[in-house]
Write a protein that holds these residues in place. Structure first.
Motif, PDB file in Angstrom:
ATOM      1  N   HIS A   1       1.719  12.243   2.942  1.00 30.70           N
ATOM      2  CA  HIS A   1       0.973  11.997   4.149  1.00 30.70           C
ATOM      3  C   HIS A   1       1.088  10.534   4.456  1.00 30.70           C
ATOM      4  CE1 HIS A   1      -1.695  11.545   0.944  1.00 30.70           C
ATOM      5  NE2 HIS A   1      -2.251  10.783   1.377  1.00 30.70           N
TER       6      HIS A   1
ATOM      7  N   SER B   1      -9.779   0.542   7.943  1.00 27.56           N
ATOM      8  CA  SER B   1      -8.670  -0.157   8.245  1.00 27.56           C
ATOM      9  C   SER B   1      -7.515   0.847   8.243  1.00 27.56           C
ATOM     10  CB  SER B   1      -8.371  -1.020   6.943  1.00 27.56           C
ATOM     11  OG  SER B   1      -8.017  -0.121   5.846  1.00 27.56           O
ATOM     12  N   VAL B   2      -6.211   0.543   8.668  1.00 25.19           N
ATOM     13  CA  VAL B   2      -5.163   1.499   8.562  1.00 25.19           C
ATOM     14  C   VAL B   2      -4.747   1.863   7.562  1.00 25.19           C
ATOM     15  CG1 VAL B   2      -2.796   1.635   9.490  1.00 25.19           C
ATOM     16  CG2 VAL B   2      -4.271   0.429  10.890  1.00 25.19           C
ATOM     17  N   ASP B   3      -4.738   1.051   6.414  1.00 22.00           N
ATOM     18  CA  ASP B   3      -4.822   1.613   4.967  1.00 22.00           C
ATOM     19  C   ASP B   3      -5.494   2.835   4.650  1.00 22.00           C
ATOM     20  OD1 ASP B   3      -2.522   0.061   4.877  1.00 22.00           O
ATOM     21  OD2 ASP B   3      -3.478  -1.549   3.270  1.00 22.00           O
TER      22      ASP B   3
ATOM     23  N   PHE C   1      -7.116   4.902   6.600  1.00 24.51           N
ATOM     24  CA  PHE C   1      -6.890   5.782   7.293  1.00 24.51           C
ATOM     25  C   PHE C   1      -5.971   6.838   6.499  1.00 24.51           C
ATOM     26  CE2 PHE C   1      -7.261   4.477  12.184  1.00 24.51           C
ATOM     27  CZ  PHE C   1      -8.391   3.879  11.889  1.00 24.51           C
ATOM     28  N   GLY C   2      -5.187   6.304   5.433  1.00 24.67           N
ATOM     29  CA  GLY C   2      -4.152   6.833   4.938  1.00 24.67           C
ATOM     30  C   GLY C   2      -4.548   7.634   3.575  1.00 24.67           C
ATOM     31  N   TYR C   3      -5.886   7.062   3.192  1.00 24.36           N
ATOM     32  CA  TYR C   3      -6.009   7.748   1.846  1.00 24.36           C
ATOM     33  C   TYR C   3      -7.711   7.948   1.712  1.00 24.36           C
ATOM     34  CZ  TYR C   3      -8.501   3.583  -0.157  1.00 24.36           C
ATOM     35  OH  TYR C   3      -9.229   2.401  -0.020  1.00 24.36           O
TER      36      TYR C   3
ATOM     37  N   PRO D   1      -0.367   5.461  -0.221  1.00 28.54           N
ATOM     38  CA  PRO D   1      -1.563   6.250  -0.200  1.00 28.54           C
ATOM     39  C   PRO D   1      -1.862   7.128  -1.693  1.00 28.54           C
ATOM     40  CG  PRO D   1      -0.080   7.360   1.359  1.00 28.54           C
ATOM     41  CD  PRO D   1       0.515   5.920   0.853  1.00 28.54           C
TER      42      PRO D   1
ATOM     43  N   ARG E   1       4.793   2.681  10.196  1.00 25.90           N
ATOM     44  CA  ARG E   1       3.140   2.636  10.389  1.00 25.90           C
ATOM     45  C   ARG E   1       2.816   1.317  11.120  1.00 25.90           C
ATOM     46  NH1 ARG E   1      -0.821   1.768   5.980  1.00 25.90           N
ATOM     47  NH2 ARG E   1       0.340   0.204   5.228  1.00 25.90           N
ATOM     48  N   GLU E   2       1.724   1.598  12.257  1.00 30.05           N
ATOM     49  CA  GLU E   2       1.296   0.315  12.730  1.00 30.05           C
ATOM     50  C   GLU E   2       0.133  -0.278  12.216  1.00 30.05           C
ATOM     51  OE1 GLU E   2       0.582   0.696  17.478  1.00 30.05           O
ATOM     52  OE2 GLU E   2      -1.212   0.456  16.680  1.00 30.05           O
TER      53      GLU E   2
ATOM     54  N   MET F   1       8.392   2.792   6.318  1.00 28.94           N
ATOM     55  CA  MET F   1       8.106   3.523   4.893  1.00 28.94           C
ATOM     56  C   MET F   1       9.224   4.568   4.759  1.00 28.94           C
ATOM     57  SD  MET F   1       4.010   3.945   4.586  1.00 28.94           S
ATOM     58  CE  MET F   1       3.308   2.915   3.349  1.00 28.94           C
TER      59      MET F   1
ATOM     60  N   PHE G   1       0.600  -1.222   0.060  1.00 31.19           N
ATOM     61  CA  PHE G   1       0.059   0.041  -0.069  1.00 31.19           C
ATOM     62  C   PHE G   1       0.796   1.305  -0.107  1.00 31.19           C
ATOM     63  CE2 PHE G   1      -1.788   3.349   2.624  1.00 31.19           C
ATOM     64  CZ  PHE G   1      -2.892   3.666   1.897  1.00 31.19           C
TER      65      PHE G   1
ATOM     66  N   ILE H   1      -5.406  13.770   7.621  1.00 33.07           N
ATOM     67  CA  ILE H   1      -5.098  13.128   6.372  1.00 33.07           C
ATOM     68  C   ILE H   1      -5.973  14.127   5.209  1.00 33.07           C
ATOM     69  CG2 ILE H   1      -5.308  11.161   4.773  1.00 33.07           C
ATOM     70  CD1 ILE H   1      -2.922  11.093   7.014  1.00 33.07           C
TER      71      ILE H   1
ATOM     72  N   GLU I   1      -2.704  -3.668  11.715  1.00 32.24           N
ATOM     73  CA  GLU I   1      -3.763  -4.468  12.395  1.00 32.24           C
ATOM     74  C   GLU I   1      -2.685  -5.566  12.614  1.00 32.24           C
ATOM     75  OE1 GLU I   1      -4.481  -3.201   9.432  1.00 32.24           O
ATOM     76  OE2 GLU I   1      -6.395  -2.031   9.589  1.00 32.24           O
TER      77      GLU I   1
ATOM     78  N   ALA J   1      -0.441   7.754   7.881  1.00 32.26           N
ATOM     79  CA  ALA J   1      -1.448   7.652   8.788  1.00 32.26           C
ATOM     80  C   ALA J   1      -0.864   6.491   9.921  1.00 32.26           C
ATOM     81  CB  ALA J   1      -2.861   7.254   8.442  1.00 32.26           C
ATOM     82  N   VAL J   2      -1.194   6.800  11.122  1.00 35.54           N
ATOM     83  CA  VAL J   2      -0.921   5.637  12.204  1.00 35.54           C
ATOM     84  C   VAL J   2       0.691   5.743  12.359  1.00 35.54           C
ATOM     85  CG1 VAL J   2      -1.821   3.504  13.425  1.00 35.54           C
ATOM     86  CG2 VAL J   2      -2.861   4.644  11.411  1.00 35.54           C
TER      87      VAL J   2
ATOM     88  N   ALA K   1     -10.826   9.654  12.783  1.00 41.19           N
ATOM     89  CA  ALA K   1      -9.475   9.169  12.240  1.00 41.19           C
ATOM     90  C   ALA K   1      -9.372   9.819  10.718  1.00 41.19           C
ATOM     91  CB  ALA K   1      -9.238   7.727  12.184  1.00 41.19           C
TER      92      ALA K   1
END
Lengths: 319, 267
Positions: B143, A97-99, A101-103, A73, B163-164, B173, A71, B133, B166, B145-146, B129
């Motif tokens: 950008h 999901s965390v991904d 959150f990024g986009y 973003p 990044r953290e 990164m 991934f 972003i 799941e 996230a986490v 959340a």
């Protein structure tokens, strides 16, 4: 603007199960949407995921060949944006999901879409989408609508919808992705530090401690109690973040998935949403907490209100 | 030239134990609000202050969007090491969702011209959340996230982040700068403010900006500038655990029996 676009998600070569949950959500809303259910998958060789996405309810699969397989973003946003432009859906579902959150928020901001995250219920009211999510630390439910928005983008909570099953024979379309200069370069994956060799994923009986224990000096007492009972000692995020127990002992959504756990005793854990989401598959949850209003009592099978120090001492006399 | 780090913070709302929904059914009655600095923001502020303390010319600016009562949270940030605090507000911003707040913050970033922007992963009250972003999306900035680790040297054009994800997995990164990062709990150990720094913070000014200062108009903020609108807020019917009552000894005996039965069944 009609139909629903679902964005499937994968990591390290595996389709993430939440993708099938979102397809099921889309299928249940198909009649309201008045259009097809389209699933988009982005990756260097997206075709490898196509077979797994041919489940009940899917009318079309869009394959978007882009990115490195991990991934980033910018590539993801460009690809999803291309899919939205190509199919003009009225509703776009993305895993929370965390991904995402990024986009997801970037797409919403740039596209001027209706937007809500961590949604656990979606309805249509006279042709308008209505989404429900939690508010004030999940103490209330908030129903949102999106006046004037032709496209509504929602990130959907995992483990709410049952994964789609069965099979379908959708059209598969390859869609070009415009070139993007990615500003983020994904690197290696790292497993959370294994400071001790506990395997939380295999533990059937876990007793976890949370903020309620108050101070680090009390950790040994609970370690002894767990040992005496034959439980694996786990903890919530704040305990691991403070370094009172290794990160490998953290359970909840971002911690190790306690997939084998059948009995879970939560000591002094009030129940942040991420903790509850990571443990709600456990058949027997027992919560011990001084606060009768703690959220954990809404998912626990058994609850005990009381001081966890005194209770722990008393419990230990039985083992 | 000094490196400027902008930390976007939020004064969040926790609810009193027995709260009530407002008469119009669209929010909780404000009488039951307890306000505090968002837990995540403690970590993003600490990360910025750590960079400053590592040496070099660094300025840490905290920015929030909110009415006057948010000053209390900004003072907390000043007491924990922020150099300046900026509060942005106009009555038209009332009812803003995360996307409308992001629009205000993006305008503030154009105004302040920082080299780096930190935001918390999420707020503890509404947990969208997404604000940080969304800001990056509006500015077209890189950008991530986490983020739970950040390696950066002053003046660098790239940084290494972690990044953290799941399930106990982390990912390294590399990111171009300037960037907006959403910062996760546990990235550092936030400090406590001392009595001395609390006193100093009380004497520091809080800069205030309005719509006009940021070249925004009222239609871009508040409910009209939001990506969602609250239709209804209600207290959900929740499942309730079967409570084990009795004296401490009785409660412990009952739980011990449940545990022993479980262990007997699995042996």
């Amino acid at each position: 603007m009609s139909g629903i676009l679902v964005i499937a998600e994968h990591r390290r070569g595996e389709l993430r199960p939440v993708s099938l949950e979102l397809i099921a959500a889309a299928e249940s809303l198909k009649a309201s949407s008045g259009g097809p259910v389209t699933v988009a998958i982005v990756g260097p060789s997206p075709d490898t995921f196509v077979a797994a996405l041919k489940v009940t309810g899917v009318d079309e699969i869009l394959t978007l060949a882009a990115g490195s397989g991990d991934f980033d973003p910018d590539t993801q946003a460009a690809a999803v944006s291309a899919a939205i432009a190509a199919r003009s859906p009225s509703l776009v579902l993305i895993p929370h999901s965390v991904d995402a959150f990024g986009y997801a928020a970037v797409l919403a901001a740039q596209g001027g879409y209706g937007f809500a995250t961590d949604v656990f219920k979606i309805e249509s009211d006279s042709g308008a989408w209505v989404a429900t999510r939690g508010g004030y630390g999940q103490k209330v439910n908030v129903e949102l609508d999106f006046p004037g928005k032709a496209v509504v983008l929602l990130t959907v909570r995992a483990a709410v919808y049952k994964p789609a099953e069965g099979s379908s024979n959708p059209t598969v379309t390859a869609l070009p992705v415009p070139n993007v200069s990615a500003h983020v370069r994904p690197g290696e994956y790292v497993e959370m530090s294994q400071a001790d060799d506990v395997d939380m994923t295999a533990a059937e009986f876990i007793m976890s401690i949370g903020r309620g224990i108050g101070e680090e000096a009390r950790v040994p007492q609970f370690r002894e109690l767990a040992d005496a009972m034959g439980a694996t000692l786990g903890c919530s995020r704040p305990i691991a973040d403070s370094g009172w127990l290794p990160k490998s002992r953290q359970v909840g959504q971002s911690g190790k998935t306690a997939s084998a756990c059948k009995l879970y005793i939560a000591m002094g854990i009030s129940g942040a949403i991420q903790h509850l989401a990571g443990m709600k598959h456990v058949s027997t949850i027992v919560a011990v907490n001084a606060d009768p209003g703690a959220s954990i009592f809404s998912v626990a099978k058994y609850g005990i209100v009381g001081d966890i120090m005194e209770f722990g001492e008393e419990l230990k006399t039985h083992f | 030239m000094a490196t400027k780090i902008l930390v976007a913070v939020k004064q969040v709302i926790a609810l009193d134990e027995d709260f009530e929904i407002r008469a119009d059914g669209k929010d909780v009655d404000a009488d039951f609000f307890l306000r505090d600095l968002n837990e995540w923001d403690d970590f993003s502020l600490e990360e910025a202050v750590k960079i400053k303390e590592a040496g070099g010319e660094v300025e840490v600016v905290v920015v929030t969007v909110g009415p006057e009562e948010a000053d209390e949270s900004l003072r907390k940030c000043l007491a924990k090491g922020a150099d300046r605090a900026v509060r942005i507000w106009d009555e038209s911003m009332e009812g803003s969702d995360s996307q409308a707040i992001a629009r205000v913050l993006a305008a503030a970033i154009k105004h302040e011209k920082p080299d780096l922007v930190f935001a918390g992963v999420q707020s503890s009250d509404h947990s969208f959340a997404s604000t940080g972003i969304a800001v990056a999306g509006l500015l077209g900035w890189p950008h991530a996230a986490v983020v739970n680790q950040f390696d950066f040297s002053l003046g660098a054009t790239q940084a290494t982040i972690r990044r953290e994800l799941e399930g106990g997995v982390l990912q390294m990164m590399n990111i171009d700068l300037p960037a907006v990062l959403s910062i996760q709990l546990g990235i550092n150990t936030p400090r406590y403010a001392s009595l001395r720094t609390i006193k100093q913070a009380a004497a520091k000014p809080i800069e205030t900006l309005g719509l006009g200062d940021l070249s925004l108009n009222a239609a871009e903020v508040g409910e009209v500038g939001s990506a969602s609108r609250v239709r209804r807020m209600y207290i959900p019917e929740k499942g309730r655990a079967q409570m084990i009552e009795g004296s401490l000894a009785e409660q412990a005996a009952k739980l011990a029996a449940i545990i022993k039965e479980f262990k007997g069944a699995t042996v």
